[in-house]
Scaffold this motif. Sequence first.
Motif, PDB file in Angstrom:
ATOM      1  N   ASP A   1       0.827  -1.214   0.000  1.00 45.94           N
ATOM      2  CA  ASP A   1       0.000   0.000   0.000  1.00 45.94           C
ATOM      3  C   ASP A   1       0.861   1.264   0.000  1.00 45.94           C
ATOM      4  O   ASP A   1       1.792   1.404   0.793  1.00 45.94           O
ATOM      5  N   GLY A   2       0.534   2.166  -0.940  1.00 43.06           N
ATOM      6  CA  GLY A   2       1.197   3.461  -0.983  1.00 43.06           C
ATOM      7  C   GLY A   2       2.512   3.520  -1.727  1.00 43.06           C
ATOM      8  O   GLY A   2       3.138   4.581  -1.812  1.00 43.06           O
ATOM      9  N   MET A   3       2.959   2.410  -2.261  1.00 43.36           N
ATOM     10  CA  MET A   3       4.249   2.396  -2.957  1.00 43.36           C
ATOM     11  C   MET A   3       4.218   3.232  -4.237  1.00 43.36           C
ATOM     12  O   MET A   3       3.180   3.405  -4.875  1.00 43.36           O
ATOM     13  N   ARG A   4       5.398   3.731  -4.603  1.00 42.55           N
ATOM     14  CA  ARG A   4       5.582   4.438  -5.859  1.00 42.55           C
ATOM     15  C   ARG A   4       6.285   3.503  -6.835  1.00 42.55           C
ATOM     16  O   ARG A   4       7.301   2.901  -6.511  1.00 42.55           O
ATOM     17  N   VAL A   5       5.721   3.396  -8.036  1.00 42.44           N
ATOM     18  CA  VAL A   5       6.212   2.466  -9.041  1.00 42.44           C
ATOM     19  C   VAL A   5       6.591   3.233 -10.305  1.00 42.44           C
ATOM     20  O   VAL A   5       5.853   4.106 -10.763  1.00 42.44           O
ATOM     21  N   LEU A   6       7.729   2.877 -10.880  1.00 35.87           N
ATOM     22  CA  LEU A   6       8.162   3.450 -12.149  1.00 35.87           C
ATOM     23  C   LEU A   6       8.087   2.368 -13.217  1.00 35.87           C
ATOM     24  O   LEU A   6       8.631   1.276 -13.055  1.00 35.87           O
ATOM     25  N   ASP A   7       7.421   2.674 -14.325  1.00 42.03           N
ATOM     26  CA  ASP A   7       7.312   1.769 -15.465  1.00 42.03           C
ATOM     27  C   ASP A   7       8.124   2.371 -16.612  1.00 42.03           C
ATOM     28  O   ASP A   7       7.710   3.339 -17.247  1.00 42.03           O
ATOM     29  N   ILE A   8       9.310   1.799 -16.864  1.00 39.90           N
ATOM     30  CA  ILE A   8      10.203   2.320 -17.903  1.00 39.90           C
ATOM     31  C   ILE A   8       9.856   1.682 -19.241  1.00 39.90           C
ATOM     32  O   ILE A   8       9.932   0.471 -19.412  1.00 39.90           O
TER      33      ILE A   8
ATOM     34  N   ARG B   1       9.299  11.021 -21.759  1.00 42.01           N
ATOM     35  CA  ARG B   1      10.531  11.310 -21.036  1.00 42.01           C
ATOM     36  C   ARG B   1      11.524  10.164 -21.177  1.00 42.01           C
ATOM     37  O   ARG B   1      11.152   8.999 -21.137  1.00 42.01           O
ATOM     38  N   ASP B   2      12.779  10.501 -21.335  1.00 41.73           N
ATOM     39  CA  ASP B   2      13.845   9.502 -21.333  1.00 41.73           C
ATOM     40  C   ASP B   2      14.053   9.029 -19.899  1.00 41.73           C
ATOM     41  O   ASP B   2      14.105   9.846 -18.979  1.00 41.73           O
ATOM     42  N   TYR B   3      14.173   7.713 -19.714  1.00 41.75           N
ATOM     43  CA  TYR B   3      14.320   7.185 -18.352  1.00 41.75           C
ATOM     44  C   TYR B   3      15.539   7.772 -17.651  1.00 41.75           C
ATOM     45  O   TYR B   3      15.577   7.886 -16.416  1.00 41.75           O
ATOM     46  N   ARG B   4      16.530   8.198 -18.426  1.00 44.12           N
ATOM     47  CA  ARG B   4      17.749   8.759 -17.841  1.00 44.12           C
ATOM     48  C   ARG B   4      17.526  10.133 -17.240  1.00 44.12           C
ATOM     49  O   ARG B   4      18.359  10.632 -16.480  1.00 44.12           O
ATOM     50  N   ASP B   5      16.388  10.741 -17.577  1.00 43.36           N
ATOM     51  CA  ASP B   5      16.051  12.054 -17.015  1.00 43.36           C
ATOM     52  C   ASP B   5      15.182  11.958 -15.773  1.00 43.36           C
ATOM     53  O   ASP B   5      14.841  12.976 -15.167  1.00 43.36           O
ATOM     54  N   VAL B   6      14.785  10.749 -15.404  1.00 45.89           N
ATOM     55  CA  VAL B   6      13.984  10.540 -14.199  1.00 45.89           C
ATOM     56  C   VAL B   6      14.912  10.599 -12.988  1.00 45.89           C
ATOM     57  O   VAL B   6      15.927   9.893 -12.932  1.00 45.89           O
TER      58      VAL B   6
END
Length: 413
Positions: free
Chosen positions: A173-180, A230-235
């Motif tokens: 619960d509450g996690m932040r997820v990145l989908d590249i 966005r390029d993943y390298r800019d995250v």
Amino acid sequence: MFPLSHMMKSFIRKGRLTVIDADGKRHVFAGTPGLEVTMRLTDKRLYRTLVFNPELAAGEAYMDGTMRFEDGSTLRDFLRLFSINRLSLGSYPLQKALRAIKMRFRKRQQSNVKGEAQKNVAHHYDLGNDFYRLFLDENMLYSCAYFRDSGETLEEAQRNKLRLLASKLCLADGMRVLDIGCGWGDLALYLAKLENVHVTGVTLSKEQQKLASERARQAGLSDRVTFELRDYRDVDDRFDRIVSVGMFEHVGVQHYDEFFGHLNDLMPDHGIAVLHSIGHMSPPGMASPWLRKYIFPGAYSPALSEVFDSVERNSLWVMDLEFLRVHYATTLAHWAERFEKNRERVIAMYDERFARMWEFYLISAEMMFRTGSQLVFHMQMSRKRDAAPIVRDYITDKQREYLEREKALNLTL
């Protein structure tokens, strides 16, 4: 036909290939009993180009209509015969010499620096969403599906794949997820529907970002799911979980340290990253010259040794590794069948040559996974060895839980 005849005699070790040359003369090349294919060449220049660059020349000849199939043979038959005999082609002295030269320049072929990566992605993924709807599943997942049963539909198998990936993320619960490389957004939306998580998807395709954002709005999830061009390298934010499906093939070997180093930087100590990528079971090599020129500029499916080498240098624990072997062959067969049913619509959108190009791509890719060296792997990584449960049963248990939750939430395919 010389020097093509000389090479063909060494090439065909299993099966039978009959070549009708531009003058109508038949040449038969046979090995042990197997698949029989009849091919007609109408351009004498192919006698030379097929010797010096067989993969590129064969694809272009089919696109141009100067290579045709007769006596009941099909493109699928030819590409299957080609794949079955690929190792003997690679051992042909001229091909071995040319490969050694090309290997010296492979890093240039896999250049995906910022800006150039955007152009490479646009070349393929910005063809238009209406085009991809013609052969993908209803939720537009453009990666290997997971067939738990041979009778499953493409839609069911793609949902299986999402469920499998979600189970390996160990969400809370509450996690932040990145989908590249989020594609058209179905994985991100699936995760947010099942769990109370916030998902950020990044893509370099304008068409994908636009449609994915609209899908999030329609699903009422715009407050928890966002898609960025966005390029993943800019995250530079921090994420509890990272997932990437079908994007790593566009990174390039010389950028692997950059990729895994960035994953390491974006996660906390007990963060988890799951990578879904095409690879191959053979030593490091190069992408098909035809595929690189016409379909995926800058792309390369790595040998596992190349991936592990970079993961080790970036101090990441590989907590789980799973291989999907023939699943992509089955997925591509579904795509090819749907494409063929909509072939006239493809021609209306583009032209006959474009339709032939995509036929060659889909079927040749299927053969790479059915009789070639290609596979798909899932690699689960973290900074800490115990970020995920140490007994693998949780992956199966979680899939069952998610399946019941899908039914309870009435999540349709």
